[in-house]
Design an enzyme around this catalytic site. Structure first.
Site, PDB file in Angstrom:
ATOM      1  N   TYR A 256      -8.629 -31.520 -44.397  1.00 32.80           N
ATOM      2  CA  TYR A 256      -8.862 -30.891 -45.695  1.00 32.80           C
ATOM      3  C   TYR A 256     -10.234 -30.261 -45.765  1.00 32.80           C
ATOM      4  O   TYR A 256     -11.090 -30.490 -44.906  1.00 32.80           O
ATOM      5  CB  TYR A 256      -8.708 -31.919 -46.817  1.00 32.80           C
ATOM      6  CG  TYR A 256      -9.889 -32.861 -46.966  1.00 32.80           C
ATOM      7  CD1 TYR A 256     -10.830 -32.661 -47.972  1.00 32.80           C
ATOM      8  CD2 TYR A 256     -10.087 -33.931 -46.091  1.00 32.80           C
ATOM      9  CE1 TYR A 256     -11.922 -33.503 -48.122  1.00 32.80           C
ATOM     10  CE2 TYR A 256     -11.165 -34.777 -46.236  1.00 32.80           C
ATOM     11  CZ  TYR A 256     -12.086 -34.564 -47.242  1.00 32.80           C
ATOM     12  OH  TYR A 256     -13.170 -35.389 -47.375  1.00 32.80           O
TER      13      TYR A 256
ATOM     14  N   ARG B 187     -14.288 -24.511 -40.101  1.00 31.34           N
ATOM     15  CA  ARG B 187     -14.223 -25.964 -39.878  1.00 31.34           C
ATOM     16  C   ARG B 187     -12.815 -26.490 -40.113  1.00 31.34           C
ATOM     17  O   ARG B 187     -12.352 -27.407 -39.417  1.00 31.34           O
ATOM     18  CB  ARG B 187     -15.224 -26.696 -40.782  1.00 31.34           C
ATOM     19  CG  ARG B 187     -15.299 -28.187 -40.484  1.00 31.34           C
ATOM     20  CD  ARG B 187     -16.391 -28.880 -41.273  1.00 31.34           C
ATOM     21  NE  ARG B 187     -16.146 -28.853 -42.712  1.00 31.34           N
ATOM     22  CZ  ARG B 187     -16.971 -29.386 -43.614  1.00 31.34           C
ATOM     23  NH1 ARG B 187     -18.093 -29.970 -43.219  1.00 31.34           N
ATOM     24  NH2 ARG B 187     -16.690 -29.325 -44.901  1.00 31.34           N
TER      25      ARG B 187
ATOM     26  N   ARG C 157       9.694 -41.348 -40.186  1.00 28.76           N
ATOM     27  CA  ARG C 157       8.474 -42.149 -40.143  1.00 28.76           C
ATOM     28  C   ARG C 157       8.342 -42.950 -38.847  1.00 28.76           C
ATOM     29  O   ARG C 157       8.900 -44.035 -38.684  1.00 28.76           O
ATOM     30  CB  ARG C 157       8.395 -43.102 -41.343  1.00 28.76           C
ATOM     31  CG  ARG C 157       6.996 -43.697 -41.467  1.00 28.76           C
ATOM     32  CD  ARG C 157       6.904 -44.862 -42.408  1.00 28.76           C
ATOM     33  NE  ARG C 157       5.532 -45.335 -42.458  1.00 28.76           N
ATOM     34  CZ  ARG C 157       4.945 -46.065 -41.503  1.00 28.76           C
ATOM     35  NH1 ARG C 157       5.626 -46.428 -40.424  1.00 28.76           N
ATOM     36  NH2 ARG C 157       3.687 -46.445 -41.632  1.00 28.76           N
TER      37      ARG C 157
ATOM     38  N   HIS D 157       5.042 -43.473 -35.694  1.00 23.54           N
ATOM     39  CA  HIS D 157       3.675 -43.087 -35.360  1.00 23.54           C
ATOM     40  C   HIS D 157       3.669 -41.845 -34.474  1.00 23.54           C
ATOM     41  O   HIS D 157       2.869 -40.934 -34.670  1.00 23.54           O
ATOM     42  CB  HIS D 157       2.943 -44.244 -34.672  1.00 23.54           C
ATOM     43  CG  HIS D 157       2.515 -45.319 -35.608  1.00 23.54           C
ATOM     44  ND1 HIS D 157       3.402 -46.150 -36.247  1.00 23.54           N
ATOM     45  CD2 HIS D 157       1.277 -45.698 -36.032  1.00 23.54           C
ATOM     46  CE1 HIS D 157       2.747 -47.004 -37.014  1.00 23.54           C
ATOM     47  NE2 HIS D 157       1.453 -46.746 -36.911  1.00 23.54           N
TER      48      HIS D 157
ATOM     49  N   LYS E 103     -12.751 -33.610 -40.365  1.00 25.24           N
ATOM     50  CA  LYS E 103     -12.607 -33.796 -41.817  1.00 25.24           C
ATOM     51  C   LYS E 103     -11.141 -34.139 -42.106  1.00 25.24           C
ATOM     52  O   LYS E 103     -10.355 -33.301 -42.583  1.00 25.24           O
ATOM     53  CB  LYS E 103     -13.061 -32.551 -42.578  1.00 25.24           C
ATOM     54  CG  LYS E 103     -13.367 -32.822 -44.050  1.00 25.24           C
ATOM     55  CD  LYS E 103     -14.090 -31.650 -44.668  1.00 25.24           C
ATOM     56  CE  LYS E 103     -14.350 -31.853 -46.160  1.00 25.24           C
ATOM     57  NZ  LYS E 103     -15.316 -32.936 -46.438  1.00 25.24           N
TER      58      LYS E 103
ATOM     59  N   GLU F 287     -24.699 -41.294 -42.580  1.00 24.37           N
ATOM     60  CA  GLU F 287     -24.514 -40.393 -43.715  1.00 24.37           C
ATOM     61  C   GLU F 287     -24.058 -41.198 -44.914  1.00 24.37           C
ATOM     62  O   GLU F 287     -23.950 -42.423 -44.849  1.00 24.37           O
ATOM     63  CB  GLU F 287     -23.491 -39.313 -43.370  1.00 24.37           C
ATOM     64  CG  GLU F 287     -22.132 -39.859 -42.978  1.00 24.37           C
ATOM     65  CD  GLU F 287     -21.165 -38.780 -42.504  1.00 24.37           C
ATOM     66  OE1 GLU F 287     -21.400 -37.588 -42.767  1.00 24.37           O
ATOM     67  OE2 GLU F 287     -20.146 -39.144 -41.872  1.00 24.37           O
TER      68      GLU F 287
ATOM     69  N   LEU G 148     -19.982 -36.178 -40.393  1.00 25.19           N
ATOM     70  CA  LEU G 148     -19.368 -34.890 -40.675  1.00 25.19           C
ATOM     71  C   LEU G 148     -20.499 -33.876 -40.824  1.00 25.19           C
ATOM     72  O   LEU G 148     -21.421 -34.082 -41.614  1.00 25.19           O
ATOM     73  CB  LEU G 148     -18.553 -34.945 -41.966  1.00 25.19           C
ATOM     74  CG  LEU G 148     -17.873 -33.625 -42.328  1.00 25.19           C
ATOM     75  CD1 LEU G 148     -16.726 -33.334 -41.370  1.00 25.19           C
ATOM     76  CD2 LEU G 148     -17.381 -33.640 -43.762  1.00 25.19           C
TER      77      LEU G 148
END
Length: 283
Positions: free
Chosen positions: A31, A50, A98, A100, A144, A176, A200
């Site tokens: 995102y 990014r 569903r 992995h 991200k 951070e 990040l």
């Protein structure tokens, strides 16, 4: 309010995601959050670059170009008539049974919408209190991704402690914040953790580094210890939505004089000038 869903503008009530979307079930996606000033997407190019890089890092192939996506996002802002606010952009790997593991060739689900932002004026002017916590996140913090559970847990802990943010410490060194980058000033030198897999590389962080160079402010991309953080002359944090905020108290201890420092104020002004320059309306 219009939302952008897989390239189509539609009402929010019309937007539906399947229950087996991998973002919904696994956090399998990436995102961006982009700030809107004067009807313009600030640092749009950097955010979209990014976004594509994060997607590539986890093997999501986006079915459009950067230029095409930028055009669609600008159309979304125009449709919603947003002058000041934020834009959230998300891509998930897509829908699949569903498990992995997944089969290649899934169709990514891409969603974007705009939202209001209340500028943290009081915090920017007077500074904030923060806490410190262990950094127990995974080792690919440079992506991200949607996997923000630990960030949420610690941000909530900070909120319950009446603090604005939590600064994370890994192996004795400051990395951070839960949703911000961190800077410490000592003897007029600004220190911040180098861009690596442990943080990040924030878009506002990148903008500030360029402003440090432009203004001749001494700075080092160097990991500092918690002791060095606590004994700094000034501390500040940055993010897309918060911009630059002075940190005046950490774990109940005053930083420097306990008030926003002079260099932090200069950095704030430099960023605001840059925002105005980049997003000024053409009359």
């Amino acid at each position: 309010m219009k939302v952008l869903f897989n390239g189509r503008l539609m009402e929010r009530s019309e937007c539906a995601v399947d229950i087996e979307d991998r973002g919904y079930q696994f956090g399998d996606g990436v995102y961006e959050v982009i700030r809107i000033y004067n009807g313009s997407l600030y640092t749009l190019d950097e955010h979209i670059a990014r976004f594509f890089k994060s997607a590539a890092e986890i093997g999501i192939v986006l079915p459009f170009s950067e230029a095409e996506l930028k055009g669609e996002l600008k159309g979304l802002i125009k449709a919603n008539q947003v002058d000041d606010g934020g834009l959230y952009l998300q891509a998930t790997r897509g829908t699949a049974p569903r498990k992995h593991q997944y089969k290649p060739g899934l169709t990514p689900q891409v969603t974007a919408y705009t939202f209001p932002i209340k500028k943290p004026v009081n915090e920017q002017e007077n500074g904030v209190s923060v806490i410190t916590e262990d950094d127990l996140r995974w080792l690919r913090c440079d992506i991200k991704s949607l996997n923000l559970l630990y960030n949420v847990m610690i941000k909530q802990k900070a909120h319950e402690a009446s603090s604005f943010e939590a600064i994370l410490i890994r192996d004795g060194f400051v990395t951070e914040g839960t949703s911000s980058n961190v800077y410490a000033v000592k003897q007029n030198v600004i220190y911040t953790h180098p861009a690596s897999n442990l943080i990040l590389n924030g878009i506002t962080r990148r903008t500030l580094l360029e402003l440090f160079r432009k203004n001749g402010w001494q700075h080092e991309e160097k990991a500092i210890t918690k002791d060095e953080l606590m004994n700094a002359d000034e501390v500040f944090i940055s993010s897309t939505t918060a911009e630059v905020i002075p940190v005046t108290v950490i774990d109940g201890q005053n930083i420097g004089t306990g008030a926003p420092g002079p260099l932090t104020k200069e950095v704030q002004k430099a960023l605001q000038d840059n925002i105005l320059s980049e997003t000024a309306k053409v009359l």
